[in-house]
Design a protein around this motif. Structure first.
Motif, PDB file in Angstrom:
ATOM      1  N   THR A 195       0.850  -1.189   0.000  1.00  0.00           N
ATOM      2  CA  THR A 195       0.000   0.000   0.000  1.00  0.00           C
ATOM      3  C   THR A 195       0.886   1.238   0.000  1.00  0.00           C
ATOM      4  OG1 THR A 195      -1.745  -1.152   1.230  1.00  0.00           O
ATOM      5  CG2 THR A 195      -1.833   1.258   1.186  1.00  0.00           C
ATOM      6  N   ILE A 196       0.807   2.024  -1.076  1.00  0.00           N
ATOM      7  CA  ILE A 196       1.521   3.305  -1.113  1.00  0.00           C
ATOM      8  C   ILE A 196       0.696   4.307  -0.321  1.00  0.00           C
ATOM      9  CG2 ILE A 196       2.370   5.166  -2.581  1.00  0.00           C
ATOM     10  CD1 ILE A 196       2.755   3.137  -4.799  1.00  0.00           C
ATOM     11  N   LEU A 209       6.889   4.824 -10.795  1.00  0.00           N
ATOM     12  CA  LEU A 209       6.024   4.058  -9.894  1.00  0.00           C
ATOM     13  C   LEU A 209       5.603   2.730 -10.528  1.00  0.00           C
ATOM     14  CD1 LEU A 209       3.717   6.916  -8.535  1.00  0.00           C
ATOM     15  CD2 LEU A 209       5.594   5.794  -7.327  1.00  0.00           C
ATOM     16  N   SER A 210       5.523   2.709 -11.854  1.00  0.00           N
ATOM     17  CA  SER A 210       5.107   1.486 -12.545  1.00  0.00           C
ATOM     18  C   SER A 210       6.125   0.365 -12.380  1.00  0.00           C
ATOM     19  CB  SER A 210       4.886   1.773 -14.029  1.00  0.00           C
ATOM     20  OG  SER A 210       3.776   2.643 -14.190  1.00  0.00           O
ATOM     21  N   LYS A 211       7.351   0.713 -12.033  1.00  0.00           N
ATOM     22  CA  LYS A 211       8.364  -0.319 -11.780  1.00  0.00           C
ATOM     23  C   LYS A 211       7.982  -1.154 -10.553  1.00  0.00           C
ATOM     24  CE  LYS A 211      12.107   2.375 -13.841  1.00  0.00           C
ATOM     25  NZ  LYS A 211      13.389   3.087 -13.601  1.00  0.00           N
ATOM     26  N   ILE A 212       7.333  -0.489  -9.584  1.00  0.00           N
ATOM     27  CA  ILE A 212       6.827  -1.224  -8.415  1.00  0.00           C
ATOM     28  C   ILE A 212       5.672  -2.127  -8.836  1.00  0.00           C
ATOM     29  CG2 ILE A 212       5.836  -0.997  -6.092  1.00  0.00           C
ATOM     30  CD1 ILE A 212       7.115   1.754  -5.907  1.00  0.00           C
ATOM     31  N   LEU A 213       4.804  -1.596  -9.711  1.00  0.00           N
ATOM     32  CA  LEU A 213       3.654  -2.371 -10.189  1.00  0.00           C
ATOM     33  C   LEU A 213       4.109  -3.628 -10.929  1.00  0.00           C
ATOM     34  CD1 LEU A 213       0.615  -2.675 -10.726  1.00  0.00           C
ATOM     35  CD2 LEU A 213       0.909  -1.219 -12.741  1.00  0.00           C
ATOM     36  N   ILE A 214       5.154  -3.497 -11.726  1.00  0.00           N
ATOM     37  CA  ILE A 214       5.649  -4.645 -12.498  1.00  0.00           C
ATOM     38  C   ILE A 214       6.110  -5.759 -11.578  1.00  0.00           C
ATOM     39  CG2 ILE A 214       7.491  -5.420 -14.041  1.00  0.00           C
ATOM     40  CD1 ILE A 214       7.334  -2.649 -15.392  1.00  0.00           C
ATOM     41  N   ILE A 215       6.877  -5.409 -10.532  1.00  0.00           N
ATOM     42  CA  ILE A 215       7.408  -6.444  -9.640  1.00  0.00           C
ATOM     43  C   ILE A 215       6.301  -7.087  -8.809  1.00  0.00           C
ATOM     44  CG2 ILE A 215       7.988  -4.887  -7.726  1.00  0.00           C
ATOM     45  CD1 ILE A 215      10.113  -7.846  -8.900  1.00  0.00           C
ATOM     46  N   THR A 216       5.300  -6.299  -8.385  1.00  0.00           N
ATOM     47  CA  THR A 216       4.204  -6.880  -7.598  1.00  0.00           C
ATOM     48  C   THR A 216       3.344  -7.804  -8.461  1.00  0.00           C
ATOM     49  OG1 THR A 216       2.915  -4.854  -7.987  1.00  0.00           O
ATOM     50  CG2 THR A 216       4.075  -5.025  -5.894  1.00  0.00           C
ATOM     51  N   LEU A 260      -0.965  -4.118  -5.463  1.00  0.00           N
ATOM     52  CA  LEU A 260      -0.491  -2.765  -5.186  1.00  0.00           C
ATOM     53  C   LEU A 260      -1.694  -1.857  -5.031  1.00  0.00           C
ATOM     54  CD1 LEU A 260       1.915  -0.776  -4.958  1.00  0.00           C
ATOM     55  CD2 LEU A 260       1.741  -0.448  -7.430  1.00  0.00           C
ATOM     56  N   GLN A 261      -1.746  -1.115  -3.926  1.00  0.00           N
ATOM     57  CA  GLN A 261      -2.865  -0.210  -3.660  1.00  0.00           C
ATOM     58  C   GLN A 261      -2.362   1.210  -3.409  1.00  0.00           C
ATOM     59  OE1 GLN A 261      -4.930  -1.962  -0.298  1.00  0.00           O
ATOM     60  NE2 GLN A 261      -6.208  -3.237  -1.625  1.00  0.00           N
ATOM     61  N   TYR A 262      -3.213   2.179  -3.783  1.00  0.00           N
ATOM     62  CA  TYR A 262      -2.918   3.585  -3.495  1.00  0.00           C
ATOM     63  C   TYR A 262      -4.231   4.326  -3.322  1.00  0.00           C
ATOM     64  CZ  TYR A 262      -1.318   8.407  -4.012  1.00  0.00           C
ATOM     65  OH  TYR A 262      -1.077   9.749  -3.805  1.00  0.00           O
ATOM     66  N   GLU A 263      -4.402   4.938  -2.169  1.00  0.00           N
ATOM     67  CA  GLU A 263      -5.606   5.704  -1.833  1.00  0.00           C
ATOM     68  C   GLU A 263      -6.878   4.896  -2.081  1.00  0.00           C
ATOM     69  OE1 GLU A 263      -5.649   9.566  -3.610  1.00  0.00           O
ATOM     70  OE2 GLU A 263      -4.162  10.352  -2.208  1.00  0.00           O
ATOM     71  N   GLY A 264      -6.888   3.654  -1.615  1.00  0.00           N
ATOM     72  CA  GLY A 264      -8.080   2.822  -1.684  1.00  0.00           C
ATOM     73  C   GLY A 264      -8.331   2.164  -3.027  1.00  0.00           C
TER      74      GLY A 264
END
Length: 222
Positions: free
Chosen positions: A124-125, A189-196, A203-207
Motif C-alpha cells: 500500500t503506497i 512508480l510502474s516499476k513497483i507495479l511490475i514487480i508486484t 499494489l494499492q494507493y488511496e483505496g
C-alpha cells in the motif's frame, strides 16, 4: 471351526510379539510427516521473506529524484512614477527586462511512504511526495530610465523579481512541463507495479487497487 479359533489367538500373539516393531514403524512415519510439514512451512516463510525483500529493494531503486526541466523566456516593461504637488510634477522610472528562466519540476521519491502486508501479499503506497517547482530566472535590463528624484532601488528589483516569477508560474501552468513530470513519475512508480504483478502481490494507493499504469492517473493529480 476349531481351526479358526486356533488362528485367532495366533494373530493376536503375532501382533503382541511385533508390537515394538509396529510402534517403531508408526514413530518413523510420524517423524517423516512432521519433517515434511516443518520443511513445507519453512519453505513458505523463506519464499515470503525473499519476495518481501525483493519488493523493498525495488522500492529503494525507485526512490530517487525525478527532475523534468524546461526553459521560458519573456519580455516585460517595468514602470513606476512618483508624483508631487497634487500630481502636478512627476518623476518616472522604467526599464525593459528580458527574462530567461530555467524551470525544474522535481519529485523526491525518497519520500514515498508505503506499507507491506506480508499476510495478504499487498503493498500500500501511503504517500507520494508533491512536486517541487524551482524557477531560476536570469534578468537583463535594457533602456533603463530614472532620475535622482526617483532612482531604481532594491525594492524595485525585488518587485520585478516577484512579477517575473508570477508570470512564469502562469506560463508553467499552461505548459506541458508539469504533465511531462507527472508522466515520468508514473513511469517510475510502474516499476513497483511490475514487480508486484510478477510475484502475485497487489499494489494499492488511496483505496484503489493499481492493476495497470493508467490507474495512477486517477489518483495522482497535477
Amino acid at each position: 471351526m476349531t481351526q479358526n479359533k486356533d488362528n485367532k489367538p495366533n494373530f493376536f500373539r503375532t501382533i503382541a510379539k511385533n508390537r515394538k516393531l509396529i510402534l517403531l514403524a508408526l514413530l518413523v512415519i510420524f517423524l517423516f510427516l512432521g519433517y515434511r510439514y516443518y520443511n513445507s512451512n519453512k519453505e513458505d516463510t523463506s519464499t515470503l521473506d525473499y519476495n518481501t525483500n525483493l519488493i523493498q529493494q525495488q522500492i529503494l531503486n525507485v526512490g530517487k529524484l525525478v527532475v523534468t526541466e524546461g526553459h521560458f523566456a519573456e519580455v516585460i516593461t517595468y514602470k513606476d512614477k512618483d508624483k508631487y504637488l497634487m500630481d502636478m510634477i512627476s518623476f518616472e522610472k522604467k526599464a525593459i527586462v528580458i527574462v530567461n528562466a530555467d524551470v525544474t519540476v522535481a519529485y523526491d521519491l525518497h519520500l514515498i511512504k508505503y506499507d507491506i502486508d506480508e499476510k495478504n501479499k499487498t503493498i500500500t503506497i501511503k504517500n507520494i511526495p508533491k512536486e517541487e517547482i524551482k524557477i531560476s530566472p536570469d534578468l537583463q535590463y535594457f533602456d533603463v530610465q530614472q532620475s535622482k528624484m526617483n532612482p531604481f532601488t532594491a525594492e524595485d528589483y525585488n518587485k520585478i523579481n516577484k512579477i517575473v516569477k508570477a508570470n512564469l508560474a502562469k506560463k508553467i501552468e499552461k505548459s506541458s512541463l508539469k504533465s511531462n513530470a507527472q508522466n515520468r513519475l508514473i513511469s517510475e512508480l510502474s516499476k513497483i507495479l511490475i514487480i508486484t504483478n510478477t510475484m502475485g502481490w497487489k499494489l494499492q494507493y488511496e483505496g484503489l487497487e493499481i492493476q495497470k499504469e493508467t490507474d495512477f492517473n486517477q489518483k495522482i493529480k497535477l
